[in-house]
Design a protein around this motif. Structure first.
Motif, PDB file in Angstrom:
ATOM      1  N   VAL A 159       1.024   7.174  -1.587  1.00  0.00           N
ATOM      2  CA  VAL A 159      -0.035   6.459  -2.666  1.00  0.00           C
ATOM      3  C   VAL A 159       0.215   5.091  -2.512  1.00  0.00           C
ATOM      4  CG1 VAL A 159      -0.971   6.249  -4.405  1.00  0.00           C
ATOM      5  CG2 VAL A 159      -0.389   8.601  -3.700  1.00  0.00           C
ATOM      6  N   ALA A 160       2.592   4.671  -2.569  1.00  0.00           N
ATOM      7  CA  ALA A 160       3.307   3.654  -3.020  1.00  0.00           C
ATOM      8  C   ALA A 160       2.769   2.816  -1.907  1.00  0.00           C
ATOM      9  CB  ALA A 160       4.424   3.985  -2.993  1.00  0.00           C
ATOM     10  N   GLN A 161       2.780   2.716  -0.514  1.00  0.00           N
ATOM     11  CA  GLN A 161       1.922   2.354   0.423  1.00  0.00           C
ATOM     12  C   GLN A 161       1.234   2.264   0.738  1.00  0.00           C
ATOM     13  OE1 GLN A 161       4.771   0.353   1.759  1.00  0.00           O
ATOM     14  NE2 GLN A 161       6.408   1.680   0.069  1.00  0.00           N
ATOM     15  N   ASN A 162      -0.055   2.349   0.373  1.00  0.00           N
ATOM     16  CA  ASN A 162      -1.124   2.103   0.674  1.00  0.00           C
ATOM     17  C   ASN A 162      -0.943   3.013   2.308  1.00  0.00           C
ATOM     18  OD1 ASN A 162      -3.765   0.575   1.239  1.00  0.00           O
ATOM     19  ND2 ASN A 162      -4.119   1.871  -0.786  1.00  0.00           N
TER      20      ASN A 162
END
Ligand code: AKG
Ligand code: AKG
Lengths: 344, 344
Positions: free
Chosen positions: B45-48
């Motif tokens: 999620v953090a790195q999409n």
């Protein structure tokens, strides 16, 4: 037939970017009173969102043990690198007498730790102190190197960060100075876990999206050098010397504490966030956040902090998008300056 | 004195943005073979960053039980909304005879589930089938509504996503169609957990940063309507009707599978990533990723998928920065079109 959407120009896109960001994000740093889990920490990382963990470092041996006597004892006979400046202005913008600006670096001097500490303390207590401002800091892993004898007093990593980010800190840094120093607004490509040990630190924070507000300029680089000797007695013994061979550095020329000067067309849209760390507090400063830091002293006349830099992950959209905002900002400011020229 | 950094114009900043992103990110979708923990998921999620979890849904009752007979039995007598189009082109760009383009929406018809299923299957097996293409999908939580009788066969949430994102899915959607349908390139402001139940799905994926490549235009909105009756027998009974009152929709006009037409100045810099889901596979498609989807059928002549939409977090820099890239892209393309006019 179909008309393209009317192109909004770069300036209004930047204004929209800043207002959208500020509408959706808090105007203060979130305060935690309990250590986050790695998953909770990762949510802050994902949102590039700072937090302060009150008392987060208070169980560290450093917080329980360190004071001037302990530090002098443990570091006796060891020399450390100290940044010397006439006005506590290391790594900052300096206005020169001719009206020009440069990026000024400190005179770096190797001194016995106890001497450096004595200077720092005496400036805090003695109004007639005339020497340079000293900041024992190097930002190149000095705690595990120069300060190896006391580095076991600091955990080798902060578990929630190490587990979430899957890495140990790249750098662990010691910062010992007094209230005469200010660290100018800048940013780093690291996740920063910052712990306050003695005295207080006062952070002014700007999110990376505010790159168009900070008036980044590429300045000629200079370094303070002692006029005559290698041991400047007085602050005015330090003089500005342009680097040779000549060099330049991009640096923020806007100061959020003096917001009406050195502005860009976007500086007034910045919403600086302020947070103070007391002894034992810990700050998570996400990668690329701009920060300006000032110091206040413990009763013993020093301010001491330790921080860990964890490498950021350059994959994903955040790093390239941040560069994009910066570069469109620079170009919009350049355009504005061409359209509205004024004397600087 | 100090010269400002030379302003790079928007077009070269976009080119740099795309090349920086592609240099730092994989050109394929990461494959997992074991379920991620919530923390591992949060890193994506953090790195999409998308991933495919092979066999990630294979233990679902839906994967073990669903086939045409089971579905017909469980849904007997119930009616569902079905999207009808002449060519399998729901929610897509349509070139009109006069050369203009519109955004075309399907004719939405309420039918008995078993009738819809029979149509879908007969088109798959009968070369003389002349009816409209049917896609039983609505994207408005139809699994928990119209398909409530079989919705217990799908877990109410995917634990790693629910725990990491701290929310239940906002929408759970059923998609039943055949290989005559294609879902055109678009994106959604949701984290998408997409599970393939019967047949296969073929995704073409573009990161959000490629907004300048997809040739977004604001098109007049139109809807297929049956020419005479409410029950179009033949595909050509569906005709284009502009919405009344007139409406518009922004939509991607570039097709990564036909990359040399309807381009922008940046389309050639797109690096589409392709991934196929087989029965039981699960895809994590991060918020704002563009996706084009085509279908292949099971032996029974249908393709069936289920997805869960989890609300994205609009705080942090990602949402406003994505809007910024889009808006600078639109403006750069507008500028280019003004400078290099051509007939459309
Ligand atoms: O403590 C300071 O003076 C500055 C800290 C800083 O800039 C950092 O940790 O990156
Ligand atoms: O399955 C499809 O046809 C399209 C899926 C889709 O667009 C989505 O899940 O957002």
């Amino acid at each position: 037939m179909t008309s393209s959407p009317s192109p909004s120009d770069a300036s209004s896109a930047i204004e929209e970017l800043l207002s959208a960001y500020h509408d959706l994000n808090p105007q203060s740093v979130e305060e935690l009173h309990e250590e986050p889990s790695p998953l909770e920490f990762m949510r802050f990382v994902a949102q590039n969102k700072p937090f302060v963990l009150r008392k987060g470092a208070s169980s560290w041996a450093a917080c329980r043990r360190w004071n001037c006597e302990y530090l002098s004892e443990a570091m006796r006979g060891q020399s450390v690198k100290v940044a010397l400046t006439p006005m506590g202005n290391a790594d900052s913008v300096l206005a020169l007498p001719d009206g020009a600006q440069c990026f000024i670096k400190p005179f770096e001097k190797e001194e016995l730790f106890e001497e450096a500490l004595a200077h720092i303390r005496s400036q805090s207590s003695d109004p007639s102190y005339k020497g340079p401002v000293r900041y024992a800091q190097t930002q190149n892993d000095n705690l595990r190197d120069e300060y190896a004898s006391i580095s076991p007093d600091v955990p080798s990593s902060v578990p929630f960060a190490r587990i979430a980010l899957q890495k140990d800190p790249e750098n662990v840094n010691m910062w010992i100075g007094n209230s005469h120093t200010t660290t100018a607004l800048h940013h780093d490509p690291y996740h920063n876990i910052y712990a306050q040990i003695l005295g207080g630190k006062h952070f002014v924070l700007l999110p990376p999206i505010e790159a168009p507000c900070i008036n980044e300029k590429t300045l000629p680089a200079a370094t303070y050098r002692p006029r005559n000797s290698t041991a400047p007695e007085n602050a005015q013994d330090l003089v500005v010397q342009f680097d040779d061979p000549p060099d330049t550095a991009p640096f923020a020329c806007w100061d959020p504490d003096n917001p009406s000067v050195n502005t860009t067309a976007f500086s007034h849209l910045s919403r600086p966030v302020r947070v103070t760390l007391a002894e034992g507090d810990m700050l998570y400063l996400p990668a690329l956040w701009y920060h300006k830091v000032s110091l206040s002293c413990s009763e013993e006349g020093i301010c001491c902090s330790v921080n860990q830099f964890y490498d950021m992950d350059f994959s994903g959209p955040f790093w390239p998008m941040s560069g994009f905002v910066r570069s469109i900002g620079l170009s919009a400011i350049g355009e504005k300056q061409k359209k509205e020229p004024h004397n600087e």
